[in-house]
Design a protein around this motif. Structure first.
Motif, PDB file in Angstrom:
ATOM      1  N   ASP A  91       0.867  -1.172   0.000  1.00 54.24           N
ATOM      2  CA  ASP A  91       0.000   0.000   0.000  1.00 54.24           C
ATOM      3  C   ASP A  91       0.904   1.223   0.000  1.00 54.24           C
ATOM      4  O   ASP A  91       1.581   1.513   0.985  1.00 54.24           O
ATOM      5  CB  ASP A  91      -0.906  -0.004   1.229  1.00 54.24           C
ATOM      6  CG  ASP A  91      -1.840   1.191   1.279  1.00 54.24           C
ATOM      7  OD1 ASP A  91      -1.858   2.000   0.320  1.00 54.24           O
ATOM      8  OD2 ASP A  91      -2.560   1.331   2.283  1.00 54.24           O
ATOM      9  N   PHE A  92       0.938   1.907  -1.123  1.00 52.32           N
ATOM     10  CA  PHE A  92       1.779   3.094  -1.228  1.00 52.32           C
ATOM     11  C   PHE A  92       1.147   4.306  -0.560  1.00 52.32           C
ATOM     12  O   PHE A  92       1.748   5.363  -0.495  1.00 52.32           O
ATOM     13  CB  PHE A  92       2.077   3.404  -2.700  1.00 52.32           C
ATOM     14  CG  PHE A  92       2.958   2.373  -3.350  1.00 52.32           C
ATOM     15  CD1 PHE A  92       4.313   2.336  -3.077  1.00 52.32           C
ATOM     16  CD2 PHE A  92       2.429   1.456  -4.243  1.00 52.32           C
ATOM     17  CE1 PHE A  92       5.127   1.392  -3.668  1.00 52.32           C
ATOM     18  CE2 PHE A  92       3.239   0.502  -4.846  1.00 52.32           C
ATOM     19  CZ  PHE A  92       4.590   0.469  -4.558  1.00 52.32           C
ATOM     20  N   ARG A  93      -0.064   4.144  -0.075  1.00 50.36           N
ATOM     21  CA  ARG A  93      -0.778   5.185   0.669  1.00 50.36           C
ATOM     22  C   ARG A  93      -0.965   6.463  -0.139  1.00 50.36           C
ATOM     23  O   ARG A  93      -0.459   7.528   0.233  1.00 50.36           O
ATOM     24  CB  ARG A  93      -0.111   5.467   1.997  1.00 50.36           C
ATOM     25  CG  ARG A  93      -0.055   4.240   2.873  1.00 50.36           C
ATOM     26  CD  ARG A  93       0.417   4.574   4.269  1.00 50.36           C
ATOM     27  NE  ARG A  93       0.556   3.379   5.051  1.00 50.36           N
ATOM     28  CZ  ARG A  93      -0.405   2.887   5.827  1.00 50.36           C
ATOM     29  NH1 ARG A  93      -1.548   3.495   5.916  1.00 50.36           N
ATOM     30  NH2 ARG A  93      -0.202   1.783   6.508  1.00 50.36           N
ATOM     31  N   PHE A 153       2.372  14.286 -12.607  1.00 51.08           N
ATOM     32  CA  PHE A 153       2.933  13.928 -13.909  1.00 51.08           C
ATOM     33  C   PHE A 153       4.459  13.999 -13.889  1.00 51.08           C
ATOM     34  O   PHE A 153       5.137  13.169 -14.488  1.00 51.08           O
ATOM     35  CB  PHE A 153       2.361  14.807 -15.023  1.00 51.08           C
ATOM     36  CG  PHE A 153       0.934  14.483 -15.352  1.00 51.08           C
ATOM     37  CD1 PHE A 153       0.563  13.198 -15.740  1.00 51.08           C
ATOM     38  CD2 PHE A 153      -0.045  15.445 -15.269  1.00 51.08           C
ATOM     39  CE1 PHE A 153      -0.759  12.891 -16.039  1.00 51.08           C
ATOM     40  CE2 PHE A 153      -1.367  15.152 -15.568  1.00 51.08           C
ATOM     41  CZ  PHE A 153      -1.725  13.874 -15.955  1.00 51.08           C
ATOM     42  N   GLN A 154       5.008  14.992 -13.178  1.00 53.62           N
ATOM     43  CA  GLN A 154       6.465  15.108 -13.087  1.00 53.62           C
ATOM     44  C   GLN A 154       7.058  13.900 -12.378  1.00 53.62           C
ATOM     45  O   GLN A 154       8.075  13.350 -12.808  1.00 53.62           O
ATOM     46  CB  GLN A 154       6.853  16.393 -12.346  1.00 53.62           C
ATOM     47  CG  GLN A 154       8.345  16.636 -12.269  1.00 53.62           C
ATOM     48  CD  GLN A 154       8.941  16.906 -13.639  1.00 53.62           C
ATOM     49  OE1 GLN A 154       8.538  17.830 -14.320  1.00 53.62           O
ATOM     50  NE2 GLN A 154       9.899  16.095 -14.061  1.00 53.62           N
ATOM     51  N   GLN A 155       6.427  13.476 -11.310  1.00 58.43           N
ATOM     52  CA  GLN A 155       6.930  12.334 -10.553  1.00 58.43           C
ATOM     53  C   GLN A 155       6.830  11.032 -11.360  1.00 58.43           C
ATOM     54  O   GLN A 155       7.739  10.205 -11.316  1.00 58.43           O
ATOM     55  CB  GLN A 155       6.179  12.203  -9.226  1.00 58.43           C
ATOM     56  CG  GLN A 155       6.440  13.336  -8.263  1.00 58.43           C
ATOM     57  CD  GLN A 155       7.851  13.350  -7.720  1.00 58.43           C
ATOM     58  OE1 GLN A 155       8.545  12.336  -7.703  1.00 58.43           O
ATOM     59  NE2 GLN A 155       8.289  14.499  -7.257  1.00 58.43           N
ATOM     60  N   LEU A 172       3.245  18.599  -1.364  1.00 60.16           N
ATOM     61  CA  LEU A 172       4.203  17.888  -0.515  1.00 60.16           C
ATOM     62  C   LEU A 172       3.717  16.473  -0.208  1.00 60.16           C
ATOM     63  O   LEU A 172       4.518  15.535  -0.146  1.00 60.16           O
ATOM     64  CB  LEU A 172       4.452  18.677   0.775  1.00 60.16           C
ATOM     65  CG  LEU A 172       5.135  20.037   0.584  1.00 60.16           C
ATOM     66  CD1 LEU A 172       5.253  20.766   1.924  1.00 60.16           C
ATOM     67  CD2 LEU A 172       6.490  19.883  -0.062  1.00 60.16           C
ATOM     68  N   ALA A 173       2.402  16.308  -0.046  1.00 60.60           N
ATOM     69  CA  ALA A 173       1.850  14.966   0.171  1.00 60.60           C
ATOM     70  C   ALA A 173       2.124  14.085  -1.041  1.00 60.60           C
ATOM     71  O   ALA A 173       2.459  12.901  -0.901  1.00 60.60           O
ATOM     72  CB  ALA A 173       0.346  15.054   0.446  1.00 60.60           C
ATOM     73  N   MET A 174       1.994  14.647  -2.233  1.00 63.91           N
ATOM     74  CA  MET A 174       2.278  13.877  -3.451  1.00 63.91           C
ATOM     75  C   MET A 174       3.753  13.508  -3.520  1.00 63.91           C
ATOM     76  O   MET A 174       4.090  12.388  -3.919  1.00 63.91           O
ATOM     77  CB  MET A 174       1.888  14.664  -4.709  1.00 63.91           C
ATOM     78  CG  MET A 174       0.397  14.861  -4.886  1.00 63.91           C
ATOM     79  SD  MET A 174      -0.614  13.376  -4.685  1.00 63.91           S
ATOM     80  CE  MET A 174       0.117  12.236  -5.791  1.00 63.91           C
ATOM     81  N   ARG A 175       4.625  14.400  -3.122  1.00 65.15           N
ATOM     82  CA  ARG A 175       6.060  14.092  -3.141  1.00 65.15           C
ATOM     83  C   ARG A 175       6.380  12.940  -2.199  1.00 65.15           C
ATOM     84  O   ARG A 175       7.184  12.063  -2.534  1.00 65.15           O
ATOM     85  CB  ARG A 175       6.878  15.330  -2.778  1.00 65.15           C
ATOM     86  CG  ARG A 175       6.918  16.332  -3.898  1.00 65.15           C
ATOM     87  CD  ARG A 175       7.817  17.477  -3.600  1.00 65.15           C
ATOM     88  NE  ARG A 175       7.788  18.389  -4.738  1.00 65.15           N
ATOM     89  CZ  ARG A 175       8.285  19.600  -4.716  1.00 65.15           C
ATOM     90  NH1 ARG A 175       8.862  20.063  -3.619  1.00 65.15           N
ATOM     91  NH2 ARG A 175       8.218  20.363  -5.785  1.00 65.15           N
ATOM     92  N   ARG A 176       5.759  12.939  -1.027  1.00 60.91           N
ATOM     93  CA  ARG A 176       5.984  11.830  -0.081  1.00 60.91           C
ATOM     94  C   ARG A 176       5.476  10.508  -0.665  1.00 60.91           C
ATOM     95  O   ARG A 176       6.130   9.474  -0.528  1.00 60.91           O
ATOM     96  CB  ARG A 176       5.312  12.125   1.263  1.00 60.91           C
ATOM     97  CG  ARG A 176       6.058  13.139   2.116  1.00 60.91           C
ATOM     98  CD  ARG A 176       5.488  13.224   3.514  1.00 60.91           C
ATOM     99  NE  ARG A 176       4.125  13.709   3.562  1.00 60.91           N
ATOM    100  CZ  ARG A 176       3.765  14.990   3.588  1.00 60.91           C
ATOM    101  NH1 ARG A 176       4.685  15.929   3.585  1.00 60.91           N
ATOM    102  NH2 ARG A 176       2.491  15.331   3.631  1.00 60.91           N
ATOM    103  N   TYR A 177       4.333  10.545  -1.293  1.00 61.90           N
ATOM    104  CA  TYR A 177       3.758   9.351  -1.917  1.00 61.90           C
ATOM    105  C   TYR A 177       4.712   8.784  -2.972  1.00 61.90           C
ATOM    106  O   TYR A 177       5.028   7.596  -2.964  1.00 61.90           O
ATOM    107  CB  TYR A 177       2.406   9.729  -2.534  1.00 61.90           C
ATOM    108  CG  TYR A 177       1.848   8.729  -3.512  1.00 61.90           C
ATOM    109  CD1 TYR A 177       1.334   7.501  -3.087  1.00 61.90           C
ATOM    110  CD2 TYR A 177       1.795   9.017  -4.871  1.00 61.90           C
ATOM    111  CE1 TYR A 177       0.795   6.595  -3.995  1.00 61.90           C
ATOM    112  CE2 TYR A 177       1.257   8.120  -5.779  1.00 61.90           C
ATOM    113  CZ  TYR A 177       0.762   6.914  -5.333  1.00 61.90           C
ATOM    114  OH  TYR A 177       0.227   6.026  -6.238  1.00 61.90           O
ATOM    115  N   PHE A 178       5.214   9.618  -3.846  1.00 57.24           N
ATOM    116  CA  PHE A 178       6.109   9.147  -4.899  1.00 57.24           C
ATOM    117  C   PHE A 178       7.482   8.763  -4.352  1.00 57.24           C
ATOM    118  O   PHE A 178       8.134   7.878  -4.899  1.00 57.24           O
ATOM    119  CB  PHE A 178       6.224  10.178  -6.029  1.00 57.24           C
ATOM    120  CG  PHE A 178       5.040  10.152  -6.946  1.00 57.24           C
ATOM    121  CD1 PHE A 178       4.925   9.171  -7.923  1.00 57.24           C
ATOM    122  CD2 PHE A 178       4.029  11.084  -6.832  1.00 57.24           C
ATOM    123  CE1 PHE A 178       3.831   9.121  -8.768  1.00 57.24           C
ATOM    124  CE2 PHE A 178       2.928  11.055  -7.675  1.00 57.24           C
ATOM    125  CZ  PHE A 178       2.833  10.071  -8.652  1.00 57.24           C
TER     126      PHE A 178
END
Length: 187
Positions: free
Chosen positions: A58-60, A84-86, A141-147
């Motif tokens: 689970d990548f959360r 998209f960048q990630q 920032l939440a997206m950065r942590r996810y990726f």
């Protein structure tokens, strides 16, 4: 079974229809490019996802992205751009070229580049410097942590074929969340 699941997911994405712009006139082709990215990720599958069930995790995915409750309209394009960048960054790594068909990988990277260019043009067109800084907070920032979690997973699994397959399926799910985010932001 995997083919049926892929077809079902593709139908969900295709049935979304054209989305209104997020107060910027993104070209109509943006919707087509989103669909193309989803289809390309589907075509890239080389091994059965069922053979990699043990490697699932689970990548959360940040749930606030799904319902849009935590994402302000002014931040939505920044979040989409970050996603998209990630995805581009993940598939633009050294280990990625060994895992995928190079023709499909090149098409995917080209399609992602188009999406990024469209979003960047839109952001530059309508955002000032202060808004740009605000867009980098919270949901981005939440997206950065996810990726970051996805990249760490690939490293821990030593970029194995199954690890790439798990990530490929997760990123297809992520594209469905992108569609949902776009729809919820426009309500």
């Amino acid at each position: 079974m995997a083919l049926q699941l892929s077809l079902l997911m593709a139908l969900v994405v295709f049935s979304c229809g054209p989305l209104p712009s997020l107060s910027c006139d993104l070209p109509q082709r943006q919707v087509l490019v989103d669909r193309k990215t989803f289809v390309l990720l589907g075509q890239m599958g080389r091994i059965s996802p069922f053979s990699c069930l043990k490697g699932r995790t689970d990548f959360r995915f940040p749930r606030e992205m799904v319902d849009g409750s935590q994402v302000q309209k002014s931040q939505a394009k920044f979040v989409l751009h970050e996603m998209f960048q990630q995805i581009f960054n993940i598939y633009h790594t050294e280990g990625s070229s060994a895992a995928w068909n190079m023709t499909l990988l090149d098409q995917l990277l080209s399609t992602l580049r188009e999406q990024l260019e469209d979003l960047e043009a839109c952001l530059l067109q309508e955002m000032g410097e202060e808004e740009t800084l605000q867009g980098m907070e919270g949901p981005v920032l939440a997206m950065r942590r996810y990726f970051q979690g996805i990249r760490l997973y690939l490293q821990e699994k030593k970029y194995s074929d199954c690890a790439w397959e798990v990530v490929r399926m997760e990123l297809r799910r992520c594209l469905l969340f992108i569609t949902q985010l776009e729809r919820n932001i426009m309500k």
